[in-house]
Design an enzyme around this catalytic site. Structure first.
Site, PDB file in Angstrom:
ATOM      1  N   HIS A 172       4.085   9.823   9.210  1.00 39.59           N
ATOM      2  CA  HIS A 172       4.877  11.017   8.898  1.00 39.59           C
ATOM      3  C   HIS A 172       4.715  12.076   9.990  1.00 39.59           C
ATOM      4  CE1 HIS A 172       4.179   9.483   4.655  1.00 39.59           C
ATOM      5  NE2 HIS A 172       5.491   9.608   4.693  1.00 39.59           N
ATOM      6  N   LEU A 196       1.923   1.725   8.408  1.00 40.84           N
ATOM      7  CA  LEU A 196       1.372   2.774   7.558  1.00 40.84           C
ATOM      8  C   LEU A 196       2.348   3.077   6.423  1.00 40.84           C
ATOM      9  CD1 LEU A 196      -0.341   5.358   9.917  1.00 40.84           C
ATOM     10  CD2 LEU A 196      -1.230   3.247   8.941  1.00 40.84           C
TER      11      LEU A 196
END
Length: 288
Positions: free
Chosen positions: A41, A190
């Site tokens: 992110h 991830l």
């Protein structure tokens, strides 16, 4: 000491803040998330900074994209940690609306955005209605923020394809920037859902990426027996204790893989225990 990340919860506050940015001639980027942030992110935020002057991240766990048997209630919510991470990555503003703010008339009465074609099959088949929920919340966030650019990860390849078509079909003046998948040193993509894996499962999970790479090697070398490659990949995953949902080779626009193409995407989804993992890999045919 760095000031805390400015966090807003109301649409009117957000629009007022962004109107001031536009008055100063600033270019605005949006990074939509559901929180429980990891380095992938933060890469989106870092990429957004290359394209815009003011970075808005959103955290909203969207109930419309969860099926009844999925983990909406238990989805990890880590706002304080997320605020710290976003501030360190250079985010300028965080928008964290409630469900009542986003869907003031209730979810049942909410107008839905449906993106045909690319939202069907793959995860769209396994998670009915999921991409309608994604397209609806992304459309709303685009309207709230009205960004110049928006960043999304390549890990959710089908979602990225849905958003690109949405932007094209609804004529949003927004540049969509896709950011490569961030992986552990072992190759595991991830994901917030990796937190659900036991230590034993976490050690086994990189098999997903290894399986993709094995299929990609064959494909790049000229093996275009797509069904056979898909079957071999599923068998390998099953041998390693996964419950594969799909392995599919597609053209980059998600149409069925064609023999004449020079580039494809391999998409994969499998459960490891109760955790659903997805990944993909873009493959180019060797020129030799």
């Amino acid at each position: 000491m760095k000031a805390p990340l400015k966090t807003l919860v109301e649409i009117s506050q957000l629009r007022e803040e962004l109107a001031a940015c536009r008055a100063q001639g600033k270019k605005i980027a949006l990074v939509p998330t559901m929180g429980n942030l990891h380095q992938g992110h933060l890469r989106l935020v870092e990429e957004a900074k290359r394209h815009a002057d003011f970075i808005v991240a959103s955290i909203f766990v969207n109930p419309l994209q969860f099926n009844p048997d999925e983990d909406y209630e238990s989805y990890p919510r880590t706002l304080a940690e997320d605020q710290t991470k976003l501030a360190s990555a250079g985010c300028d503003l965080l928008f964290t609306p409630s469900v009542e703010v986003v869907y003031p008339n209730g979810q049942e009465n909410q107008t839905r955005v449906v993106v045909p074609g690319v939202s069907e099959g793959l995860c769209g088949q396994k998670r009915p209605g999921h991409f309608d929920g994604v397209a609806t919340i992304v459309t709303k966030l685009f309207n709230f923020v009205q960004p110049d650019v928006a960043c999304f990860g390549q890990k959710d390849y089908q979602q990225l394809s849905v958003i690109r078509k949405l932007v094209e079909d609804l004529s949003f003046a927004i540049k969509i920037i896709d950011v490569p998948t961030h992986r552990t040193p072992e190759g595991l993509a991830l994901s917030s859902r990796n937190n659900y894996l036991t230590p034993e499962q976490l050690a086994k999970a990189p098999t997903l990426y290894a399986t993709l790479k094995e299929a990609a090697k064959e494909l790049a070398a000229g093996n275009t027996h797509f069904n056979e490659l898909n079957h071999q990949a599923r068998a390998r995953l099953a041998e390693q204790g996964f419950a594969p949902e799909y392995v599919e080779i597609r053209n980059l626009d998600l149409s069925p893989a064609s023999l004449t193409a020079n580039t494809w995407v391999i998409l994969i989804a499998a459960r490891l225990g109760k955790t659903r993992l997805i990944d993909n890999l873009i493959v180019q045919r060797d020129s030799n």
